[in-house]
Design a protein around this motif. Sequence first.
Motif, PDB file in Angstrom:
ATOM      1  N   ARG A   1       2.391  43.461  12.615  1.00 15.26           N
ATOM      2  CA  ARG A   1       2.048  42.922  13.934  1.00 15.26           C
ATOM      3  C   ARG A   1       0.639  43.331  14.314  1.00 15.26           C
ATOM      4  O   ARG A   1      -0.157  42.519  14.800  1.00 15.26           O
ATOM      5  CB  ARG A   1       3.050  43.426  14.974  1.00 15.26           C
ATOM      6  CG  ARG A   1       2.742  42.962  16.400  1.00 15.26           C
ATOM      7  CD  ARG A   1       3.678  43.609  17.376  1.00 15.26           C
ATOM      8  NE  ARG A   1       3.477  43.144  18.741  1.00 15.26           N
ATOM      9  CZ  ARG A   1       3.278  43.950  19.790  1.00 15.26           C
ATOM     10  NH1 ARG A   1       3.222  45.267  19.614  1.00 15.26           N
ATOM     11  NH2 ARG A   1       3.129  43.456  20.998  1.00 15.26           N
ATOM     12  N   ALA A   2       0.300  44.611  14.098  1.00 18.75           N
ATOM     13  CA  ALA A   2      -1.042  45.093  14.424  1.00 18.75           C
ATOM     14  C   ALA A   2      -2.100  44.372  13.586  1.00 18.75           C
ATOM     15  O   ALA A   2      -3.155  43.972  14.098  1.00 18.75           O
ATOM     16  CB  ALA A   2      -1.119  46.603  14.198  1.00 18.75           C
ATOM     17  N   MET A   3      -1.838  44.191  12.300  1.00 14.55           N
ATOM     18  CA  MET A   3      -2.785  43.502  11.427  1.00 14.55           C
ATOM     19  C   MET A   3      -2.999  42.057  11.869  1.00 14.55           C
ATOM     20  O   MET A   3      -4.124  41.565  11.908  1.00 14.55           O
ATOM     21  CB  MET A   3      -2.283  43.533   9.979  1.00 14.55           C
ATOM     22  CG  MET A   3      -2.242  44.904   9.340  1.00 14.55           C
ATOM     23  SD  MET A   3      -1.558  44.812   7.661  1.00 14.55           S
ATOM     24  CE  MET A   3      -1.406  46.552   7.238  1.00 14.55           C
ATOM     25  N   LEU A   4      -1.906  41.381  12.188  1.00 15.65           N
ATOM     26  CA  LEU A   4      -2.001  39.978  12.597  1.00 15.65           C
ATOM     27  C   LEU A   4      -2.744  39.834  13.922  1.00 15.65           C
ATOM     28  O   LEU A   4      -3.551  38.909  14.091  1.00 15.65           O
ATOM     29  CB  LEU A   4      -0.606  39.364  12.699  1.00 15.65           C
ATOM     30  CG  LEU A   4       0.086  39.069  11.370  1.00 15.65           C
ATOM     31  CD1 LEU A   4       1.573  38.817  11.573  1.00 15.65           C
ATOM     32  CD2 LEU A   4      -0.573  37.868  10.678  1.00 15.65           C
TER      33      LEU A   4
ATOM     34  N   GLU B   1       9.125  36.249  20.146  1.00 13.58           N
ATOM     35  CA  GLU B   1       8.347  35.264  20.899  1.00 13.58           C
ATOM     36  C   GLU B   1       6.866  35.321  20.522  1.00 13.58           C
ATOM     37  O   GLU B   1       6.195  34.281  20.460  1.00 13.58           O
ATOM     38  CB  GLU B   1       8.523  35.488  22.397  1.00 13.58           C
ATOM     39  CG  GLU B   1       9.934  35.203  22.891  1.00 13.58           C
ATOM     40  CD  GLU B   1      10.063  35.390  24.388  1.00 13.58           C
ATOM     41  OE1 GLU B   1       9.056  35.806  25.024  1.00 13.58           O
ATOM     42  OE2 GLU B   1      11.151  35.127  24.932  1.00 13.58           O
ATOM     43  N   GLU B   2       6.365  36.510  20.272  1.00  8.28           N
ATOM     44  CA  GLU B   2       4.954  36.648  19.910  1.00  8.28           C
ATOM     45  C   GLU B   2       4.664  35.982  18.571  1.00  8.28           C
ATOM     46  O   GLU B   2       3.668  35.261  18.424  1.00  8.28           O
ATOM     47  CB  GLU B   2       4.576  38.128  19.848  1.00  8.28           C
ATOM     48  CG  GLU B   2       3.122  38.367  19.518  1.00  8.28           C
ATOM     49  CD  GLU B   2       2.727  39.832  19.582  1.00  8.28           C
ATOM     50  OE1 GLU B   2       1.688  40.178  19.003  1.00  8.28           O
ATOM     51  OE2 GLU B   2       3.454  40.625  20.217  1.00  8.28           O
ATOM     52  N   PHE B   3       5.527  36.196  17.588  1.00  5.28           N
ATOM     53  CA  PHE B   3       5.289  35.598  16.274  1.00  5.28           C
ATOM     54  C   PHE B   3       5.490  34.076  16.300  1.00  5.28           C
ATOM     55  O   PHE B   3       4.773  33.333  15.614  1.00  5.28           O
ATOM     56  CB  PHE B   3       6.198  36.241  15.230  1.00  5.28           C
ATOM     57  CG  PHE B   3       5.868  37.679  14.933  1.00  5.28           C
ATOM     58  CD1 PHE B   3       4.550  38.075  14.707  1.00  5.28           C
ATOM     59  CD2 PHE B   3       6.860  38.636  14.894  1.00  5.28           C
ATOM     60  CE1 PHE B   3       4.238  39.394  14.436  1.00  5.28           C
ATOM     61  CE2 PHE B   3       6.565  39.968  14.630  1.00  5.28           C
ATOM     62  CZ  PHE B   3       5.243  40.344  14.398  1.00  5.28           C
ATOM     63  N   GLU B   4       6.449  33.606  17.072  1.00  3.69           N
ATOM     64  CA  GLU B   4       6.634  32.157  17.196  1.00  3.69           C
ATOM     65  C   GLU B   4       5.407  31.518  17.850  1.00  3.69           C
ATOM     66  O   GLU B   4       4.982  30.426  17.462  1.00  3.69           O
ATOM     67  CB  GLU B   4       7.895  31.856  18.008  1.00  3.69           C
ATOM     68  CG  GLU B   4       9.188  32.180  17.267  1.00  3.69           C
ATOM     69  CD  GLU B   4      10.432  31.878  18.082  1.00  3.69           C
ATOM     70  OE1 GLU B   4      10.287  31.551  19.280  1.00  3.69           O
ATOM     71  OE2 GLU B   4      11.541  31.981  17.527  1.00  3.69           O
ATOM     72  N   ALA B   5       4.832  32.202  18.827  1.00  2.07           N
ATOM     73  CA  ALA B   5       3.614  31.691  19.470  1.00  2.07           C
ATOM     74  C   ALA B   5       2.457  31.666  18.483  1.00  2.07           C
ATOM     75  O   ALA B   5       1.643  30.723  18.484  1.00  2.07           O
ATOM     76  CB  ALA B   5       3.264  32.553  20.681  1.00  2.07           C
ATOM     77  N   MET B   6       2.353  32.689  17.625  1.00  4.83           N
ATOM     78  CA  MET B   6       1.306  32.692  16.606  1.00  4.83           C
ATOM     79  C   MET B   6       1.459  31.496  15.665  1.00  4.83           C
ATOM     80  O   MET B   6       0.475  30.844  15.296  1.00  4.83           O
ATOM     81  CB  MET B   6       1.378  33.984  15.778  1.00  4.83           C
ATOM     82  CG  MET B   6       0.883  35.223  16.466  1.00  4.83           C
ATOM     83  SD  MET B   6       0.986  36.652  15.337  1.00  4.83           S
ATOM     84  CE  MET B   6       0.432  37.977  16.430  1.00  4.83           C
TER      85      MET B   6
ATOM     86  N   HIS C   1       2.475  31.367   8.808  1.00  2.20           N
ATOM     87  CA  HIS C   1       3.851  30.902   8.602  1.00  2.20           C
ATOM     88  C   HIS C   1       4.802  32.071   8.871  1.00  2.20           C
ATOM     89  O   HIS C   1       4.553  33.190   8.435  1.00  2.20           O
ATOM     90  CB  HIS C   1       4.040  30.388   7.169  1.00  2.20           C
ATOM     91  CG  HIS C   1       5.368  29.726   6.941  1.00  2.20           C
ATOM     92  ND1 HIS C   1       5.730  28.547   7.561  1.00  2.20           N
ATOM     93  CD2 HIS C   1       6.415  30.075   6.169  1.00  2.20           C
ATOM     94  CE1 HIS C   1       6.946  28.204   7.165  1.00  2.20           C
ATOM     95  NE2 HIS C   1       7.388  29.121   6.329  1.00  2.20           N
ATOM     96  N   TYR C   2       5.885  31.805   9.582  1.00  3.84           N
ATOM     97  CA  TYR C   2       6.821  32.838  10.033  1.00  3.84           C
ATOM     98  C   TYR C   2       8.215  32.522   9.507  1.00  3.84           C
ATOM     99  O   TYR C   2       8.770  31.460   9.790  1.00  3.84           O
ATOM    100  CB  TYR C   2       6.805  32.872  11.563  1.00  3.84           C
ATOM    101  CG  TYR C   2       7.738  33.838  12.231  1.00  3.84           C
ATOM    102  CD1 TYR C   2       8.012  35.106  11.705  1.00  3.84           C
ATOM    103  CD2 TYR C   2       8.335  33.510  13.455  1.00  3.84           C
ATOM    104  CE1 TYR C   2       8.853  35.983  12.358  1.00  3.84           C
ATOM    105  CE2 TYR C   2       9.173  34.388  14.119  1.00  3.84           C
ATOM    106  CZ  TYR C   2       9.432  35.625  13.562  1.00  3.84           C
ATOM    107  OH  TYR C   2      10.261  36.493  14.224  1.00  3.84           O
ATOM    108  N   SER C   3       8.777  33.449   8.723  1.00  5.94           N
ATOM    109  CA  SER C   3      10.110  33.267   8.150  1.00  5.94           C
ATOM    110  C   SER C   3      11.015  34.424   8.532  1.00  5.94           C
ATOM    111  O   SER C   3      10.611  35.591   8.473  1.00  5.94           O
ATOM    112  CB  SER C   3      10.031  33.197   6.612  1.00  5.94           C
ATOM    113  OG  SER C   3       9.280  32.088   6.185  1.00  5.94           O
TER     114      SER C   3
ATOM    115  N   GLY D   1      13.933  26.969  13.985  1.00  9.97           N
ATOM    116  CA  GLY D   1      13.462  26.359  15.223  1.00  9.97           C
ATOM    117  C   GLY D   1      11.976  26.124  15.192  1.00  9.97           C
ATOM    118  O   GLY D   1      11.328  26.237  14.137  1.00  9.97           O
ATOM    119  N   GLU D   2      11.417  25.829  16.341  1.00  9.28           N
ATOM    120  CA  GLU D   2       9.988  25.580  16.453  1.00  9.28           C
ATOM    121  C   GLU D   2       9.219  26.841  16.082  1.00  9.28           C
ATOM    122  O   GLU D   2       9.388  27.891  16.699  1.00  9.28           O
ATOM    123  CB  GLU D   2       9.658  25.168  17.892  1.00  9.28           C
ATOM    124  CG  GLU D   2       8.239  24.649  18.067  1.00  9.28           C
ATOM    125  CD  GLU D   2       8.044  23.280  17.449  1.00  9.28           C
ATOM    126  OE1 GLU D   2       6.900  22.962  17.094  1.00  9.28           O
ATOM    127  OE2 GLU D   2       9.047  22.537  17.340  1.00  9.28           O
ATOM    128  N   GLY D   3       8.388  26.742  15.059  1.00  4.02           N
ATOM    129  CA  GLY D   3       7.530  27.859  14.682  1.00  4.02           C
ATOM    130  C   GLY D   3       8.172  28.902  13.801  1.00  4.02           C
ATOM    131  O   GLY D   3       7.547  29.911  13.484  1.00  4.02           O
TER     132      GLY D   3
END
Length: 243
Positions: A128-131, A158-163, A171-173, A184-186
């Motif tokens: 999370r910090a790196m991203l 929510e933070e990663f989905e927003a990213m 890409h978020y898995s 879902g979305e994102g």
Amino acid sequence: MPKWNPATIQKIEQRSPTVRSFWLELPHHERLTYQPGQFVTLELPVTERRRDGWRSYSIAAAPNGSNQVELCVVQLPDGKGSTWLFEETMVGTQIMAKDPGGVFKLPPTPLEKDIVFICTGTGVAPFRAMLQERLPKEKVNFHLIFGCRTEEDILYREEFEAMAEEYDNFHYSLAISRQDMPSGEGVETTRGYVHAVYEQHYPVYRADLQFYLCGWSEMVDEAKNKLAEMGYGEDQVLLELYG
């Protein structure tokens, strides 16, 4: 060698049924500098020997110009350190701490390889910090693969989905081991463990990939072995063990 200094808990937030964030202020700094991916070591009063009370926690957010760090901590059933943090501390509690350290971080120069983050539980904290710091600046692709047991164990969802919605190169898995959950979305969701996700996305060797692994030692060891079997060399796999 880093010295011990008093730090003060400024905020506590429940992230999931078993995880809390603790914001620590290091008042001997006006502005704290560190590299995303690094950790802070605390001295917790849980044993007679000082050294046996040392616990290291990855910093869960990028530097923001303050003298505070966010630590993401899971309460373990037999964990003396986490139990003390959860049951004996409050806002205002002082803890002895060392300044940030560690070598688990992204290169300081512009990235040339696509980055795949594989993690479980609070192992997501350094990623999370790196991203937060590098995603807005880099042109390479980032893929975060996060594993947990149930939907309520998802951290920073929510933070990663927003990213994922904001950045085309992210890409978020999710890999949920004990519960079915629709994509879902994102976010792309898989029932099972993180290994199935990277095996599906990267079955053919690519020289332009860099893997970062963080989480419980069993997951990290298995992922390291599987990636080696898939042809990825040791120089393409960096890891940080928890427990």
